[in-house]
Design a protein around this motif. Structure first.
Motif, PDB file in Angstrom:
ATOM      1  N   MET A   1       0.811  -1.216   0.000  1.00 41.62           N
ATOM      2  CA  MET A   1       0.000   0.000   0.000  1.00 41.62           C
ATOM      3  C   MET A   1       0.848   1.271   0.000  1.00 41.62           C
ATOM      4  SD  MET A   1      -3.023   1.113  -0.177  1.00 41.62           S
ATOM      5  CE  MET A   1      -3.914  -0.416   0.137  1.00 41.62           C
ATOM      6  N   ASP A   2       1.955   1.252   0.779  1.00 38.31           N
ATOM      7  CA  ASP A   2       2.785   2.460   0.833  1.00 38.31           C
ATOM      8  C   ASP A   2       3.385   2.774  -0.533  1.00 38.31           C
ATOM      9  OD1 ASP A   2       6.056   1.456   1.712  1.00 38.31           O
ATOM     10  OD2 ASP A   2       4.446   0.159   1.042  1.00 38.31           O
ATOM     11  N   ARG A   3       3.616   1.724  -1.359  1.00 39.17           N
ATOM     12  CA  ARG A   3       4.139   1.956  -2.706  1.00 39.17           C
ATOM     13  C   ARG A   3       3.164   2.798  -3.519  1.00 39.17           C
ATOM     14  NH1 ARG A   3       5.229  -3.223  -6.261  1.00 39.17           N
ATOM     15  NH2 ARG A   3       6.460  -3.687  -4.405  1.00 39.17           N
ATOM     16  N   MET A 228      -5.724   9.310  -6.359  1.00 37.52           N
ATOM     17  CA  MET A 228      -5.003   8.069  -6.068  1.00 37.52           C
ATOM     18  C   MET A 228      -4.633   8.007  -4.582  1.00 37.52           C
ATOM     19  SD  MET A 228      -2.547   7.846  -9.443  1.00 37.52           S
ATOM     20  CE  MET A 228      -1.558   6.518  -8.776  1.00 37.52           C
ATOM     21  N   MET A 229      -4.204   9.141  -4.017  1.00 37.98           N
ATOM     22  CA  MET A 229      -3.869   9.155  -2.583  1.00 37.98           C
ATOM     23  C   MET A 229      -5.103   8.914  -1.732  1.00 37.98           C
ATOM     24  SD  MET A 229      -0.915  12.051  -2.069  1.00 37.98           S
ATOM     25  CE  MET A 229      -1.528  13.298  -3.203  1.00 37.98           C
ATOM     26  N   GLU A 230      -6.239   9.491  -2.142  1.00 30.23           N
ATOM     27  CA  GLU A 230      -7.486   9.274  -1.398  1.00 30.23           C
ATOM     28  C   GLU A 230      -7.895   7.803  -1.465  1.00 30.23           C
ATOM     29  OE1 GLU A 230      -9.429  13.724  -2.149  1.00 30.23           O
ATOM     30  OE2 GLU A 230     -10.107  11.992  -3.325  1.00 30.23           O
ATOM     31  N   GLU A 236      -6.516   1.546   2.836  1.00 33.79           N
ATOM     32  CA  GLU A 236      -5.809   1.256   4.076  1.00 33.79           C
ATOM     33  C   GLU A 236      -6.775   1.169   5.260  1.00 33.79           C
ATOM     34  OE1 GLU A 236      -2.725   0.512   4.151  1.00 33.79           O
ATOM     35  OE2 GLU A 236      -2.532   0.298   6.338  1.00 33.79           O
ATOM     36  N   LYS A 237      -7.765   2.075   5.283  1.00 38.06           N
ATOM     37  CA  LYS A 237      -8.761   2.034   6.365  1.00 38.06           C
ATOM     38  C   LYS A 237      -9.552   0.737   6.308  1.00 38.06           C
ATOM     39  CE  LYS A 237      -9.377   7.028   6.898  1.00 38.06           C
ATOM     40  NZ  LYS A 237     -10.299   8.181   6.725  1.00 38.06           N
ATOM     41  N   THR A 238      -9.946   0.319   5.103  1.00 35.83           N
ATOM     42  CA  THR A 238     -10.693  -0.936   4.945  1.00 35.83           C
ATOM     43  C   THR A 238      -9.854  -2.121   5.411  1.00 35.83           C
ATOM     44  OG1 THR A 238     -11.875  -0.016   3.048  1.00 35.83           O
ATOM     45  CG2 THR A 238     -11.869  -2.410   3.283  1.00 35.83           C
ATOM     46  N   HIS A 239      -8.582  -2.090   5.063  1.00 35.35           N
ATOM     47  CA  HIS A 239      -7.680  -3.164   5.458  1.00 35.35           C
ATOM     48  C   HIS A 239      -7.557  -3.245   6.980  1.00 35.35           C
ATOM     49  CE1 HIS A 239      -3.553  -4.860   6.141  1.00 35.35           C
ATOM     50  NE2 HIS A 239      -4.048  -5.760   5.301  1.00 35.35           N
ATOM     51  N   ASN A 240      -7.452  -2.086   7.615  1.00 37.23           N
ATOM     52  CA  ASN A 240      -7.328  -2.060   9.080  1.00 37.23           C
ATOM     53  C   ASN A 240      -8.588  -2.593   9.754  1.00 37.23           C
ATOM     54  OD1 ASN A 240      -4.743  -1.017   8.928  1.00 37.23           O
ATOM     55  ND2 ASN A 240      -5.417   1.118   9.093  1.00 37.23           N
ATOM     56  N   ARG A 241      -9.761  -2.265   9.185  1.00 39.21           N
ATOM     57  CA  ARG A 241     -11.012  -2.768   9.769  1.00 39.21           C
ATOM     58  C   ARG A 241     -11.081  -4.281   9.660  1.00 39.21           C
ATOM     59  NH1 ARG A 241     -13.428   1.918   7.399  1.00 39.21           N
ATOM     60  NH2 ARG A 241     -14.062   0.686   5.588  1.00 39.21           N
ATOM     61  N   LEU A 242     -10.650  -4.814   8.517  1.00 38.50           N
ATOM     62  CA  LEU A 242     -10.678  -6.269   8.339  1.00 38.50           C
ATOM     63  C   LEU A 242      -9.737  -6.960   9.323  1.00 38.50           C
ATOM     64  CD1 LEU A 242     -10.702  -6.493   4.423  1.00 38.50           C
ATOM     65  CD2 LEU A 242     -12.585  -7.025   5.995  1.00 38.50           C
ATOM     66  N   LEU A 243      -8.591  -6.353   9.564  1.00 43.58           N
ATOM     67  CA  LEU A 243      -7.647  -6.924  10.523  1.00 43.58           C
ATOM     68  C   LEU A 243      -8.234  -6.904  11.932  1.00 43.58           C
ATOM     69  CD1 LEU A 243      -4.225  -5.440   9.329  1.00 43.58           C
ATOM     70  CD2 LEU A 243      -5.026  -7.804   9.138  1.00 43.58           C
ATOM     71  N   ALA A 244      -8.981  -5.803  12.264  1.00 43.86           N
ATOM     72  CA  ALA A 244      -9.568  -5.688  13.597  1.00 43.86           C
ATOM     73  C   ALA A 244     -10.639  -6.760  13.803  1.00 43.86           C
ATOM     74  CB  ALA A 244     -10.174  -4.294  13.777  1.00 43.86           C
ATOM     75  N   VAL A 245     -11.420  -7.054  12.747  1.00 41.40           N
ATOM     76  CA  VAL A 245     -12.475  -8.073  12.845  1.00 41.40           C
ATOM     77  C   VAL A 245     -11.886  -9.467  13.030  1.00 41.40           C
ATOM     78  CG1 VAL A 245     -14.336  -9.212  11.555  1.00 41.40           C
ATOM     79  CG2 VAL A 245     -14.149  -6.724  11.558  1.00 41.40           C
TER      80      VAL A 245
END
Length: 246
Positions: A1-3, A228-230, A236-245
């Motif tokens: 993602m950072d790329r 693209m940045m948005e 990234e937010k979606t990814h973090n939510r999935l990790l939290a679940v």
């Protein structure tokens, strides 16, 4: 993602820089003798254990476009235009010298010949001083000849000669004050092959239509990079939510 994020960020940053150069060119489209700047982009590879596939865009230092402008007749005695390549020499405020193709010259109250910025124009012996005159002519080689005030019509006097130079343009740079100087600070050698035309001025070499088109192109590119940045942020937010679940 950072790329994804850094690619978009570097693209937006350099696009904004290129836009500032383009805007400066457009702002000087009507400036006598102005030379437009060109921004060039190149690929900057990032190498390392996890960066082998990363190449970011970079915009290099401004390059001056020395293509000539168009000569326009003014009929004014103190207007001169350089034919083909070459420059007039002016004395900068710090006592150095700079080069210009802006030949809209004038005499100040003391008779010193100055350019539109108020900088003294240099001749063979330094700043040129022109006494009061009835008639003035500037020859193709830059020789300034006058009929002094009150003198007979055939009493012509050579005052000085414009210092004309033609340095290698690859050795020149534009300073923050907009003046063109040699990169090594060395004075250019006078060139007898440089010719001027009296009673004419050279326009800038800015193509306003091309600049406006470029402005629109860069604006759209910048907007794309921001989106693209948005998108990267949203992913990234979606990814973090999935990790939290999980």
């Amino acid at each position: 993602m950072d790329r994804f994020l850094y690619l978009a960020m570097s693209g937006a940053k350099e696009t904004a820089y290129a836009q500032s150069i383009n805007n400066a060119n457009l702002a000087n489209a009507n400036t006598t003798g102005f030379r437009q700047a060109l921004a060039y982009a190149y690929t900057a590879p990032v190498r390392g254990p996890v960066y082998d596939s990363r190449d970011y865009v970079q915009v290099g230092n401004q390059v001056i476009d020395f293509c000539p402008g168009t000569l326009q007749a003014t009929g004014r005695d103190l207007d001169v235009a350089i034919q083909d390549q070459g420059f007039l020499v002016v004395q900068t405020e710090d006592g150095g010298e700079a080069y210009t193709r802006a030949g809209n010259l004038h005499r100040d109250a003391a008779g010193v010949l100055r350019d539109a910025r108020g900088l003294a124009v240099l001749g063979e012996g330094g700043p040129i001083t022109i006494p009061d005159y009835e008639r003035l002519t500037i020859g193709a080689d830059g020789t300034i000849t006058i009929q002094p005030a009150g003198a007979a019509a055939n009493a012509l006097v050579v005052v000085d000669r414009l210092r004309l130079v033609n340095p290698d343009t690859q050795t020149l740079r534009r300073g923050e004050d907009g003046l063109i100087r040699s990169q090594d600070g060395q004075a250019a050698v006078p060139d007898a092959g440089v010719r001027v035309v009296s009673g004419m001025l050279e326009t800038s070499n800015v193509n306003t239509v091309a600049c406006l088109t470029r402005m629109i192109e860069l604006s759209r590119t910048f907007e794309t990079q921001i989106k693209m940045m948005e998108t990267a942020n949203s992913n990234e937010k979606t990814h973090n939510r999935l990790l939290a679940v999980s």
